[in-house]
Design a protein around this motif. Structure first.
Motif, PDB file in Angstrom:
ATOM      1  N   MET A 120       0.845  -1.182   0.000  1.00 50.21           N
ATOM      2  CA  MET A 120       0.000   0.000   0.000  1.00 50.21           C
ATOM      3  C   MET A 120       0.884   1.237   0.000  1.00 50.21           C
ATOM      4  SD  MET A 120      -2.751   1.046   2.866  1.00 50.21           S
ATOM      5  CE  MET A 120      -3.562   2.585   2.791  1.00 50.21           C
ATOM      6  N   SER A 121       0.608   2.127  -0.923  1.00 51.20           N
ATOM      7  CA  SER A 121       1.397   3.357  -0.974  1.00 51.20           C
ATOM      8  C   SER A 121       0.729   4.430  -0.127  1.00 51.20           C
ATOM      9  CB  SER A 121       1.537   3.826  -2.419  1.00 51.20           C
ATOM     10  OG  SER A 121       0.272   4.118  -2.959  1.00 51.20           O
ATOM     11  N   HIS A 122       1.531   5.324   0.368  1.00 51.27           N
ATOM     12  CA  HIS A 122       1.008   6.442   1.160  1.00 51.27           C
ATOM     13  C   HIS A 122       1.083   7.698   0.321  1.00 51.27           C
ATOM     14  CE1 HIS A 122       0.557   4.203   4.846  1.00 51.27           C
ATOM     15  NE2 HIS A 122       1.653   3.582   4.503  1.00 51.27           N
ATOM     16  N   GLN A 123      -0.007   8.424   0.236  1.00 49.14           N
ATOM     17  CA  GLN A 123      -0.107   9.600  -0.601  1.00 49.14           C
ATOM     18  C   GLN A 123       0.585  10.794   0.050  1.00 49.14           C
ATOM     19  OE1 GLN A 123      -1.922   9.463  -3.518  1.00 49.14           O
ATOM     20  NE2 GLN A 123      -2.252   7.308  -3.129  1.00 49.14           N
ATOM     21  N   PRO A 124       1.380  11.537  -0.702  1.00 52.51           N
ATOM     22  CA  PRO A 124       1.895  12.802  -0.179  1.00 52.51           C
ATOM     23  C   PRO A 124       0.749  13.812  -0.129  1.00 52.51           C
ATOM     24  CG  PRO A 124       2.552  12.526  -2.460  1.00 52.51           C
ATOM     25  CD  PRO A 124       1.872  11.244  -2.043  1.00 52.51           C
ATOM     26  N   SER A 125       0.925  14.864   0.619  1.00 57.66           N
ATOM     27  CA  SER A 125      -0.130  15.863   0.756  1.00 57.66           C
ATOM     28  C   SER A 125      -0.452  16.551  -0.566  1.00 57.66           C
ATOM     29  CB  SER A 125       0.253  16.902   1.808  1.00 57.66           C
ATOM     30  OG  SER A 125       1.439  17.559   1.417  1.00 57.66           O
ATOM     31  N   THR A 126       0.396  16.411  -1.567  1.00 56.78           N
ATOM     32  CA  THR A 126       0.146  17.027  -2.872  1.00 56.78           C
ATOM     33  C   THR A 126      -0.614  16.090  -3.806  1.00 56.78           C
ATOM     34  OG1 THR A 126       2.285  16.257  -3.679  1.00 56.78           O
ATOM     35  CG2 THR A 126       2.206  18.479  -2.711  1.00 56.78           C
ATOM     36  N   ALA A 127      -1.069  14.931  -3.323  1.00 57.51           N
ATOM     37  CA  ALA A 127      -1.802  13.994  -4.168  1.00 57.51           C
ATOM     38  C   ALA A 127      -3.038  14.671  -4.745  1.00 57.51           C
ATOM     39  CB  ALA A 127      -2.207  12.764  -3.358  1.00 57.51           C
ATOM     40  N   ARG A 128      -3.386  14.289  -5.966  1.00 57.40           N
ATOM     41  CA  ARG A 128      -4.581  14.842  -6.576  1.00 57.40           C
ATOM     42  C   ARG A 128      -5.414  13.705  -7.150  1.00 57.40           C
ATOM     43  NH1 ARG A 128      -3.912  15.031 -12.085  1.00 57.40           N
ATOM     44  NH2 ARG A 128      -1.797  14.701 -12.778  1.00 57.40           N
ATOM     45  N   THR A 129      -6.686  13.954  -7.310  1.00 57.30           N
ATOM     46  CA  THR A 129      -7.594  12.972  -7.868  1.00 57.30           C
ATOM     47  C   THR A 129      -7.604  13.097  -9.382  1.00 57.30           C
ATOM     48  OG1 THR A 129      -8.984  13.011  -5.913  1.00 57.30           O
ATOM     49  CG2 THR A 129     -10.005  12.224  -7.940  1.00 57.30           C
ATOM     50  N   VAL A 130      -7.424  11.979 -10.052  1.00 55.19           N
ATOM     51  CA  VAL A 130      -7.451  11.959 -11.505  1.00 55.19           C
ATOM     52  C   VAL A 130      -8.878  11.786 -12.003  1.00 55.19           C
ATOM     53  CG1 VAL A 130      -6.698  10.701 -13.556  1.00 55.19           C
ATOM     54  CG2 VAL A 130      -5.105  11.088 -11.673  1.00 55.19           C
ATOM     55  N   ARG A 131      -9.611  10.840 -11.393  1.00 58.71           N
ATOM     56  CA  ARG A 131     -10.989  10.629 -11.826  1.00 58.71           C
ATOM     57  C   ARG A 131     -11.802   9.913 -10.760  1.00 58.71           C
ATOM     58  NH1 ARG A 131     -10.966   5.504 -15.970  1.00 58.71           N
ATOM     59  NH2 ARG A 131      -9.275   4.380 -14.950  1.00 58.71           N
ATOM     60  N   ARG A 132     -13.102  10.000 -10.902  1.00 59.06           N
ATOM     61  CA  ARG A 132     -14.054   9.279 -10.061  1.00 59.06           C
ATOM     62  C   ARG A 132     -14.466   8.028 -10.821  1.00 59.06           C
ATOM     63  NH1 ARG A 132     -17.996  12.924  -8.669  1.00 59.06           N
ATOM     64  NH2 ARG A 132     -17.626  12.720  -6.453  1.00 59.06           N
ATOM     65  N   PHE A 133     -14.674   6.950 -10.097  1.00 58.61           N
ATOM     66  CA  PHE A 133     -15.230   5.736 -10.678  1.00 58.61           C
ATOM     67  C   PHE A 133     -16.715   5.699 -10.340  1.00 58.61           C
ATOM     68  CE2 PHE A 133     -10.767   4.586  -9.943  1.00 58.61           C
ATOM     69  CZ  PHE A 133     -10.414   4.194 -11.217  1.00 58.61           C
ATOM     70  N   GLY A 134     -17.556   5.605 -11.348  1.00 57.59           N
ATOM     71  CA  GLY A 134     -18.994   5.544 -11.111  1.00 57.59           C
ATOM     72  C   GLY A 134     -19.613   6.917 -11.008  1.00 57.59           C
ATOM     73  N   ASP A 135     -20.860   6.913 -10.564  1.00 52.79           N
ATOM     74  CA  ASP A 135     -21.632   8.145 -10.462  1.00 52.79           C
ATOM     75  C   ASP A 135     -21.325   8.892  -9.171  1.00 52.79           C
ATOM     76  OD1 ASP A 135     -22.966   7.549 -12.864  1.00 52.79           O
ATOM     77  OD2 ASP A 135     -24.478   6.374 -11.814  1.00 52.79           O
ATOM     78  N   SER A 136     -21.519  10.205  -9.218  1.00 51.61           N
ATOM     79  CA  SER A 136     -21.343  11.026  -8.022  1.00 51.61           C
ATOM     80  C   SER A 136     -22.440  10.694  -7.018  1.00 51.61           C
ATOM     81  CB  SER A 136     -21.427  12.505  -8.392  1.00 51.61           C
ATOM     82  OG  SER A 136     -22.750  12.815  -8.799  1.00 51.61           O
ATOM     83  N   PRO A 137     -22.243  11.014  -5.743  1.00 53.67           N
ATOM     84  CA  PRO A 137     -23.298  10.766  -4.751  1.00 53.67           C
ATOM     85  C   PRO A 137     -24.639  11.392  -5.138  1.00 53.67           C
ATOM     86  CG  PRO A 137     -21.248  11.240  -3.632  1.00 53.67           C
ATOM     87  CD  PRO A 137     -21.014  11.493  -5.106  1.00 53.67           C
ATOM     88  N   SER A 138     -24.619  12.592  -5.697  1.00 55.24           N
ATOM     89  CA  SER A 138     -25.889  13.222  -6.062  1.00 55.24           C
ATOM     90  C   SER A 138     -26.594  12.454  -7.182  1.00 55.24           C
ATOM     91  CB  SER A 138     -25.681  14.685  -6.456  1.00 55.24           C
ATOM     92  OG  SER A 138     -24.816  14.781  -7.558  1.00 55.24           O
ATOM     93  N   ARG A 139     -25.840  11.881  -8.116  1.00 53.38           N
ATOM     94  CA  ARG A 139     -26.448  11.067  -9.180  1.00 53.38           C
ATOM     95  C   ARG A 139     -26.978   9.747  -8.649  1.00 53.38           C
ATOM     96  NH1 ARG A 139     -24.132  10.795 -14.950  1.00 53.38           N
ATOM     97  NH2 ARG A 139     -26.177   9.853 -15.069  1.00 53.38           N
ATOM     98  N   ARG A 140     -26.449   9.313  -7.502  1.00 50.68           N
ATOM     99  CA  ARG A 140     -26.945   8.077  -6.885  1.00 50.68           C
ATOM    100  C   ARG A 140     -28.104   8.354  -5.936  1.00 50.68           C
ATOM    101  NH1 ARG A 140     -21.479   7.286  -5.783  1.00 50.68           N
ATOM    102  NH2 ARG A 140     -21.962   7.247  -3.565  1.00 50.68           N
TER     103      ARG A 140
END
Length: 85
Positions: A1-21
């Protein structure tokens, strides 16, 4: 398991957003993301204390790991976005 640095960013969401669900506010709902390092990030309910005693015999978790639960609907809707091997 890798540990994210504080500069990590999100590339994409998998699936629908909570509001779409169906979340009325779109907040505090399970979600799946891909950070820039290519791992999977999960927003879910921490159920470590409840579930660690019932893990399969060949499963374990490190002190820095938590058992996080998401709804089946969240994962099913994300399946279309998760790449094949």
């Amino acid at each position: 398991m890798s540990h994210q640095p504080s500069t990590a960013r999100t590339v994409r969401r998998f699936g629908d957003s909570p509001s779409r669900r169906g979340s009325a506010t779109g907040a505090n709902c399970p979600d799946l993301f891909e950070p820039a390092d290519g791992d999977f990030a999960v927003v879910g309910t921490d159920r470590t204390e409840e579930l660690e005693q019932v893990l399969p015999a060949d499963a374990s978790r490190a002190d820095h790991e938590r058992i996080v639960v998401i709804t089946s609907e969240t994962l099913i809707r994300a399946r279309r976005d998760i790449p094949d091997a």
